[in-house]
Motif scaffolding. Structure first.
Motif, PDB file in Angstrom:
ATOM      1  N   VAL A  86      34.499  -4.381   0.450  1.00 35.68           N
ATOM      2  CA  VAL A  86      34.166  -5.516  -0.452  1.00 35.68           C
ATOM      3  C   VAL A  86      32.863  -5.194  -0.690  1.00 35.68           C
ATOM      4  O   VAL A  86      32.215  -6.070  -1.616  1.00 35.68           O
ATOM      5  CB  VAL A  86      34.510  -6.921   0.082  1.00 35.68           C
ATOM      6  N   GLY A  87      31.864  -4.463  -0.030  1.00 36.01           N
ATOM      7  CA  GLY A  87      30.413  -4.400  -0.501  1.00 36.01           C
ATOM      8  C   GLY A  87      29.809  -3.285   0.396  1.00 36.01           C
ATOM      9  O   GLY A  87      30.562  -2.694   1.277  1.00 36.01           O
ATOM     10  N   ARG A  88      28.635  -2.720  -0.279  1.00 37.39           N
ATOM     11  CA  ARG A  88      27.818  -1.936   0.829  1.00 37.39           C
ATOM     12  C   ARG A  88      26.749  -2.414   1.236  1.00 37.39           C
ATOM     13  O   ARG A  88      26.121  -3.267   0.688  1.00 37.39           O
ATOM     14  CB  ARG A  88      27.486  -0.749  -0.272  1.00 37.39           C
ATOM     15  N   ARG A  89      26.111  -2.132   2.346  1.00 39.91           N
ATOM     16  CA  ARG A  89      25.186  -2.694   3.281  1.00 39.91           C
ATOM     17  C   ARG A  89      24.157  -1.641   3.789  1.00 39.91           C
ATOM     18  O   ARG A  89      24.716  -0.697   4.348  1.00 39.91           O
ATOM     19  CB  ARG A  89      25.823  -3.746   4.527  1.00 39.91           C
ATOM     20  N   GLN A 106      27.541   8.764   4.105  1.00 34.69           N
ATOM     21  CA  GLN A 106      27.685   7.895   5.362  1.00 34.69           C
ATOM     22  C   GLN A 106      27.698   6.435   4.986  1.00 34.69           C
ATOM     23  O   GLN A 106      26.939   5.643   6.092  1.00 34.69           O
ATOM     24  CB  GLN A 106      26.573   8.301   6.038  1.00 34.69           C
ATOM     25  N   ALA A 107      27.786   6.017   3.998  1.00 34.16           N
ATOM     26  CA  ALA A 107      27.639   4.454   3.462  1.00 34.16           C
ATOM     27  C   ALA A 107      28.699   3.586   4.523  1.00 34.16           C
ATOM     28  O   ALA A 107      29.642   3.929   4.846  1.00 34.16           O
ATOM     29  CB  ALA A 107      27.720   4.369   2.053  1.00 34.16           C
ATOM     30  N   ASN A 108      27.927   2.524   4.744  1.00 37.11           N
ATOM     31  CA  ASN A 108      28.660   1.521   5.584  1.00 37.11           C
ATOM     32  C   ASN A 108      29.324   0.612   4.523  1.00 37.11           C
ATOM     33  O   ASN A 108      28.388  -0.468   3.925  1.00 37.11           O
ATOM     34  CB  ASN A 108      27.604   0.718   6.597  1.00 37.11           C
ATOM     35  N   TRP A 109      30.442   0.839   4.330  1.00 32.43           N
ATOM     36  CA  TRP A 109      31.315  -0.281   3.394  1.00 32.43           C
ATOM     37  C   TRP A 109      31.927  -1.425   4.179  1.00 32.43           C
ATOM     38  O   TRP A 109      32.595  -1.352   5.055  1.00 32.43           O
ATOM     39  CB  TRP A 109      32.251   0.514   2.707  1.00 32.43           C
ATOM     40  N   ASP A 525      17.318  -6.180   4.485  1.00 34.26           N
ATOM     41  CA  ASP A 525      18.565  -6.081   4.129  1.00 34.26           C
ATOM     42  C   ASP A 525      18.867  -5.595   2.608  1.00 34.26           C
ATOM     43  O   ASP A 525      18.125  -5.974   1.906  1.00 34.26           O
ATOM     44  CB  ASP A 525      19.660  -7.395   4.535  1.00 34.26           C
ATOM     45  N   PHE A 526      19.975  -5.002   2.502  1.00 31.81           N
ATOM     46  CA  PHE A 526      20.377  -4.660   0.975  1.00 31.81           C
ATOM     47  C   PHE A 526      21.957  -4.731   1.152  1.00 31.81           C
ATOM     48  O   PHE A 526      22.535  -4.306   1.879  1.00 31.81           O
ATOM     49  CB  PHE A 526      20.072  -3.117   0.749  1.00 31.81           C
ATOM     50  N   ARG A 527      22.404  -5.499   0.177  1.00 33.23           N
ATOM     51  CA  ARG A 527      24.024  -5.795  -0.065  1.00 33.23           C
ATOM     52  C   ARG A 527      24.270  -5.495  -1.489  1.00 33.23           C
ATOM     53  O   ARG A 527      23.546  -5.983  -2.286  1.00 33.23           O
ATOM     54  CB  ARG A 527      24.253  -7.244   0.289  1.00 33.23           C
TER      55      ARG A 527
END
Length: 531
Positions: A86-89, A106-109, A525-527
């Motif tokens: 539902v998103g990247r953080r 290595q993105a955290n989805w 934070d980035f969302r």
């Protein structure tokens, strides 16, 4: 006494006596996918579902059991908000993978359900019969794409009903089947992985329970069934994968009774032909995981009789003792989808400058109570739960520091040991990604694992851990709905916690630590929402 007793003992002792292979190092460059890939399988995009305003966390945790029926938009919404991406953080925090997260590979989805190590190894299969909206068949939910991949065309629901024993799900022709490919977690956690994935199953089931109950629906899972038969249907390698839960779905427009089961096995049982394409060039099988899985398969179709678990349920809180009454919980009026999308781990950002309000602690503990039974085929409705909770109070307004046993009957904390617990908590935590002393409170769910195994056999290990996983997901969701920060961890010295809480006298095992509190203000934070 089966192998599960030996495995449970090794889990408790692993903080002091590492599990074999003690020198194992993950090969992150050769890690597997977080999911399966079926080249050539036909795909079917899923629709969006619009949530009604009254579908709140309060209703999902504490509302009555639902009686409604699923539709395709409802199923799609539940899958997306529980396990879909539902998103990247990105965030400045204390976890060890912080340096790699900015890289796209290595993105955290983010997802609505928590997972041990963020690995998400559960495969969700939908076995759909004639009442469904698609051609009857076996479908796999692709989490990155939010679509179904058809692995088999044809009605295979009779196989599922037969595997369930002909009683549970007998009037149903729609099922969700949860499987785990062990390598998807074992590449990181090796022998510890079986412990982790069984909690992952409970976390996902609890998300579905909250989501469905808020919509007037019901989710109940079977953990005992002919696993070998379902494994053949799904084309799973018996030593490499397992089927951990089956969820019958009440479907809108389904007939009142499913077709009768044929006598015996059909001459040619249906079987998925599409094969998962493994990403890792090298895979490994860990002997401890293989033995634990084999132990859970033994007698898998022999569902324990009602009441078999009665001797292993959570002990009642002793009367008397020094008690602190908790205020009424806050109403959790946040929509379920919003809370699930806000759910995340705090990873070292707790700050105790602002104490946790007592009603916030009461709110989260009420969620723990609500999740301590999982509506599985072995639990008796209305019976005491399998788990209860201890609480280490660090910084809660109006409550003295110390360790307590929570009593949900009168909403009170029974004192176990007075005094600040922060030094004990941090000394017995393995990793550097949390400062436990800065959390407002640390909640420890416990269960009588050995008593459960004695009562229902080695497969009971899955049940105990599923309940604990469900508790952790309830805490995450309630915390998000209440505007609190939360973190859950497995890296602690369970022997020290057993001694500190005198659990050797009760036969209980500490299985998780769950931290709640407030974070430092103005986080970096980035969302980016993708669904």
């Amino acid at each position: 006494m089966g192998f599960a007793h030996e495995y449970a003992t090794a889990i408790v002792r692993r903080g002091r006596y590492p599990m074999e292979p003690a020198d194992f190092v993950p090969d992150w460059a050769d890690r597997p996918r977080k999911g399966k890939h079926f080249p050539g399988a036909e795909t079917f995009p899923l629709p969006r579902d619009e949530a009604p305003a009254e579908a709140t966390v309060q209703q999902g945790l504490f509302g009555p059991r639902g009686t409604g029926a699923f539709t395709l938009p409802l199923l799609a919404g539940m899958l997306q908000e529980s396990y879909g991406l539902v998103g990247r953080r990105l965030a400045v925090q204390a976890n060890s993978d912080l340096g790699t997260l900015p890289m796209y590979t290595q993105a955290n989805w983010s997802r609505g359900t928590a997972s041990g190590g963020g690995l998400y190894p559960i495969g969700v299969h939908w076995v759909s019969g004639p009442s469904g909206p698609l051609t009857p068949g076996v479908y796999y939910y692709s989490t990155p794409h939010h679509h179904m991949r058809r692995l088999l065309a044809g009605d295979a629901t009779a196989e599922v009903r037969a595997a369930l024993g002909g009683r549970l799900g007998a009037d149903c022709d729609q099922f969700l089947v949860l499987g785990v490919r062990f390598w998807q977690n074992a590449f990181k956690y090796n022998s510890f992985s079986y412990h982790v994935v069984t909690m992952d199953i409970g976390a996902l089931l609890q998300t579905w329970r909250i989501w469905a109950r808020a919509r007037g629906l019901h989710i109940g899972a079977a953990l005992w069934f002919d696993e070998a038969r379902l494994g053949r249907l799904l084309g799973l390698g018996q030593d490499e994968e397992g089927v951990f839960a089956v969820v019958p779905l009440t479907w809108d427009g389904a007939p009142s009774a499913a077709p009768a089961l044929p006598a015996g096995d059909p001459p040619t049982a249906p079987r998925v032909r599409h094969a998962d394409q493994e990403r890792s060039r090298t895979t490994m099988t860990f002997e401890t995981v293989r033995r634990m899985h084999a132990a859970a398969l033994d007698g898998a179709a022999d569902r324990p009789a009602p009441g078999t678990l009665d001797t292993a349920l959570a002990l009642p809180v002793p009367e008397g003792g020094e008690r602190t009454a908790l205020p009424a919980p806050r109403p959790l009026d946040t929509p379920v989808g919003q809370a699930l999308r806000a759910r995340r781990s705090s990873f070292g950002r707790f700050q105790a400058v602002r104490p946790l309000p007592a009603d916030a602690l009461s709110t989260v503990l009420a969620a723990v109570d609500a999740a301590s039974s999982l509506d599985t085929d072995t639990e008796t409705p209305g019976a005491p739960p399998l788990s209860r909770a201890y609480v280490f109070v660090n910084h809660v307004a109006g409550i003295a520091q110390g360790s307590y046993l929570y009593d949900g009957e009168d909403r009170s904390l029974r004192l176990v040991k007075a005094g600040a617990p922060g030094e004990f908590l941090q000394r017995n935590y393995f990793l550097a990604n949390y400062n436990l002393e800065q959390a407002g409170a640390v909640i420890v769910p416990v269960a009588r694992t050995t008593a459960v195994l004695d009562a229902v056999g080695d497969r009971g290990y899955r049940l105990v851990n599923a309940v604990i996983g469900a508790v952790s997901q309830a805490v995450y969701t309630a915390s998000a709905a209440a505007g609190l920060s939360c973190g859950v961890a497995l890296g602690f010295d369970a022997i020290s916690f057993t001694e500190e809480l005198a659990l050797d006298r009760t036969g209980e095992v500490p299985l998780l630590i769950m931290m709640i509190g407030h974070e430092r203000p103005r986080p970096a934070d980035f969302r980016y929402e993708i669904a």
